[in-house]
Design a protein around this motif. Structure first.
Motif, mmCIF file in Angstrom:
data_model
loop_
_atom_site.group_PDB
_atom_site.id
_atom_site.type_symbol
_atom_site.label_atom_id
_atom_site.label_comp_id
_atom_site.label_asym_id
_atom_site.label_seq_id
_atom_site.Cartn_x
_atom_site.Cartn_y
_atom_site.Cartn_z
ATOM 1 N N GLU A 6 0.829 -1.210 0.000
ATOM 2 C CA GLU A 6 0.000 0.000 0.000
ATOM 3 C C GLU A 6 0.859 1.254 0.000
ATOM 4 N N ASN A 7 1.938 1.260 0.783
ATOM 5 C CA ASN A 7 2.821 2.425 0.791
ATOM 6 C C ASN A 7 3.602 2.549 -0.512
ATOM 7 N N LEU A 8 3.938 1.434 -1.128
ATOM 8 C CA LEU A 8 4.583 1.490 -2.445
ATOM 9 C C LEU A 8 3.636 2.122 -3.462
ATOM 10 N N ARG A 9 2.378 1.736 -3.407
ATOM 11 C CA ARG A 9 1.386 2.333 -4.315
ATOM 12 C C ARG A 9 1.286 3.835 -4.082
ATOM 13 N N ARG A 10 1.313 4.247 -2.832
ATOM 14 C CA ARG A 10 1.199 5.670 -2.520
ATOM 15 C C ARG A 10 2.399 6.453 -3.024
ATOM 16 N N VAL A 11 3.600 5.876 -2.936
ATOM 17 C CA VAL A 11 4.769 6.561 -3.497
ATOM 18 C C VAL A 11 4.629 6.685 -5.016
ATOM 19 N N GLY A 12 4.111 5.631 -5.644
ATOM 20 C CA GLY A 12 3.876 5.702 -7.089
ATOM 21 C C GLY A 12 2.902 6.815 -7.447
ATOM 22 N N ASP A 13 1.818 6.931 -6.686
ATOM 23 C CA ASP A 13 0.854 8.014 -6.926
ATOM 24 C C ASP A 13 1.491 9.379 -6.714
ATOM 25 N N LEU A 14 2.308 9.486 -5.671
ATOM 26 C CA LEU A 14 2.996 10.746 -5.406
ATOM 27 C C LEU A 14 3.902 11.126 -6.575
ATOM 28 N N HIS A 15 4.662 10.155 -7.075
ATOM 29 C CA HIS A 15 5.578 10.442 -8.174
ATOM 30 C C HIS A 15 4.824 10.882 -9.422
ATOM 31 N N ARG A 16 3.714 10.235 -9.725
ATOM 32 C CA ARG A 16 2.930 10.639 -10.892
ATOM 33 C C ARG A 16 2.393 12.061 -10.747
ATOM 34 N N LYS A 17 2.035 12.421 -9.525
ATOM 35 C CA LYS A 17 1.535 13.773 -9.285
ATOM 36 C C LYS A 17 2.638 14.813 -9.484
ATOM 37 N N LEU A 18 3.851 14.484 -9.056
ATOM 38 C CA LEU A 18 4.957 15.437 -9.126
ATOM 39 C C LEU A 18 5.666 15.452 -10.471
ATOM 40 N N ARG A 19 5.581 14.368 -11.228
ATOM 41 C CA ARG A 19 6.394 14.183 -12.430
ATOM 42 C C ARG A 19 6.305 15.324 -13.437
ATOM 43 N N PRO A 20 5.160 15.985 -13.637
ATOM 44 C CA PRO A 20 5.131 17.081 -14.624
ATOM 45 C C PRO A 20 6.131 18.198 -14.352
ATOM 46 N N SER A 21 6.583 18.354 -13.114
ATOM 47 C CA SER A 21 7.551 19.416 -12.805
ATOM 48 C C SER A 21 8.942 19.102 -13.346
ATOM 49 N N LYS A 22 9.272 17.829 -13.555
ATOM 50 C CA LYS A 22 10.507 17.392 -14.222
ATOM 51 C C LYS A 22 11.771 17.946 -13.571
ATOM 52 N N THR A 23 11.839 17.910 -12.242
ATOM 53 C CA THR A 23 13.056 18.333 -11.554
ATOM 54 C C THR A 23 13.974 17.130 -11.336
ATOM 55 N N ALA A 24 15.215 17.408 -10.971
ATOM 56 C CA ALA A 24 16.163 16.323 -10.700
ATOM 57 C C ALA A 24 15.698 15.480 -9.518
ATOM 58 N N ALA A 25 15.129 16.130 -8.506
ATOM 59 C CA ALA A 25 14.660 15.396 -7.328
ATOM 60 C C ALA A 25 13.539 14.429 -7.696
ATOM 61 N N ILE A 26 12.654 14.853 -8.583
ATOM 62 C CA ILE A 26 11.548 13.990 -9.001
ATOM 63 C C ILE A 26 12.062 12.829 -9.842
ATOM 64 N N ARG A 27 13.025 13.098 -10.716
ATOM 65 C CA ARG A 27 13.601 12.008 -11.526
ATOM 66 C C ARG A 27 14.288 10.987 -10.630
#
Length: 340
Positions: free
Chosen positions: A299-320
């Motif tokens: 469940e926490n792995l799924r939540r990290v995946g959702d978080l990454h998808r939410k942040l990904r449009p910003s395309k920063t080094a931290a998000i990558r």
């Protein structure tokens, strides 16, 4: 029903369960007839250690252990034992069923199997008339129901858990059921219900305890109450307020509480993201993934995946970097045989 379900359990499972006992207890438990009270006490002690292990052991390791303990109890013919031994053996069975259910539901994502263990445990808890274990099983069922897409149903289970606890469970169990209700209220958008339930939980925690009666999984204390509060506020969209509670929770949670720290870190990551703190969100996402790899919390792995998808449009080094860590964690869990 219990004998029919578990008497045909695997020989390997029974062997593993017997191996957890001392040599004297193994010898006594293998003989037909009445089981010695010392054997039953040892089983309960072993079970308590397994419930505490929830804090830090991988889910895929603990589920077979819990199942083997259920098989072992069934092999000892609790129905044929004196009443006091029968009740204690069946309490151990219900506790192990509750442990397996919560691990299968939240950590491994197998709700069908989780429900089967939960149903077994609840029927046993009712048979021995244990408010402690009825509350535990109903509270656990609240999470699976709510996370499965039915928050109102989850709230119903949580309130039933509170009702059961009020019939004679330990003070700490009653406090925990109120905290579960707070989460279920927040999942339905009811801020008043959340705050009232959490206040009740903290009131219970501030009073005298009878912890020799605690039959729950792992532990519940003020650090966990702060974690519930932060997660509840997150669900209600109160991100800055949630961060204050989650900071307190992460500071207070013991280093051995890997599973609880993992959940607190992903909740704080989501709160940071909601508040617009992208780099801080990624930092907590990394911390959560480090712990996911150790405890196999799907469940926490799924939540990290959702978080990454939410942040990904910003395309920063931290998000990558978070995306790379997410991929690596998924691969590692798949290689270890855990669903990812």
């Amino acid at each position: 029903m219990l004998r029919r379900t578990f008497t045909l359990g695997s020989l390997a499972g029974l062997t593993a369960a017997f191996a957890s006992l001392s040599p004297d207890a193994q010898a006594q438990a293998s003989r037909p007839g009445t089981v010695d009270k010392a054997v039953v006490d040892e089983l309960r002690s072993v079970g308590a250690s397994y419930r505490r292990s929830y804090k830090s052991f991988p889910a895929s390791s603990l589920v077979p252990v819990a199942h083997h303990q259920i098989q072992l109890v069934a092999s000892l013919r609790p129905k044929d034992q004196p009443d006091h031994l029968r009740t204690s053996l069946l309490a151990h069975m219900a506790e192990m069923a509750a442990l397996a259910a919560i691990l299968l539901s939240i950590d491994l994502g197998d709700q069908e199997q989780a429900d089967a263990y939960s149903d077994l445990g609840y029927q046993v808890a009712k048979e021995i008339q244990s408010p402690e274990l009825c509350a535990l099983l109903l509270g656990g069922r609240a999470f699976g129901t709510s996370y499965g897409g039915d928050p109102e149903g989850g709230l119903d289970y949580a309130l039933a858990a509170v009702d059961a606890a009020e019939r004679g469970a330990s003070t700490r169990m009653l406090a925990w059921t109120h905290a579960v209700a707070s989460e279920m209220y927040s999942s339905t958008g009811d801020e008043h219900g959340f705050r009232t339930s959490l206040e009740e939980s903290r009131t219970m925690l501030s009073g005298p305890m009878d912890d020799e009666r605690w039959g729950g999984i792992a532990w519940f204390d003020e650090s966990k109450a702060s974690a519930y509060e932060g997660s509840d506020l997150l669900r209600l969209g109160k991100y800055e307020e949630a961060l204050l509670s989650l900071d307190q929770a992460i500071d207070k949670l013991g280093p051995e509480m890997l599973r609880h720290r993992c959940t607190a870190h992903i909740a704080r990551a989501e709160a940071h993201a909601g508040a617009g703190h992208v780099d801080a969100a990624c930092q907590d996402g990394h911390a959560a993934l480090d712990l996911v790899a150790r405890i196999q919390h799907r469940e926490n792995l799924r939540r990290v995946g959702d978080l990454h998808r939410k942040l990904r449009p910003s395309k920063t080094a931290a998000i990558r970097s978070l995306g790379e860590h997410l991929t690596d964690t998924r691969s590692a869990l798949a290689a270890a045989g855990s669903p990812a």
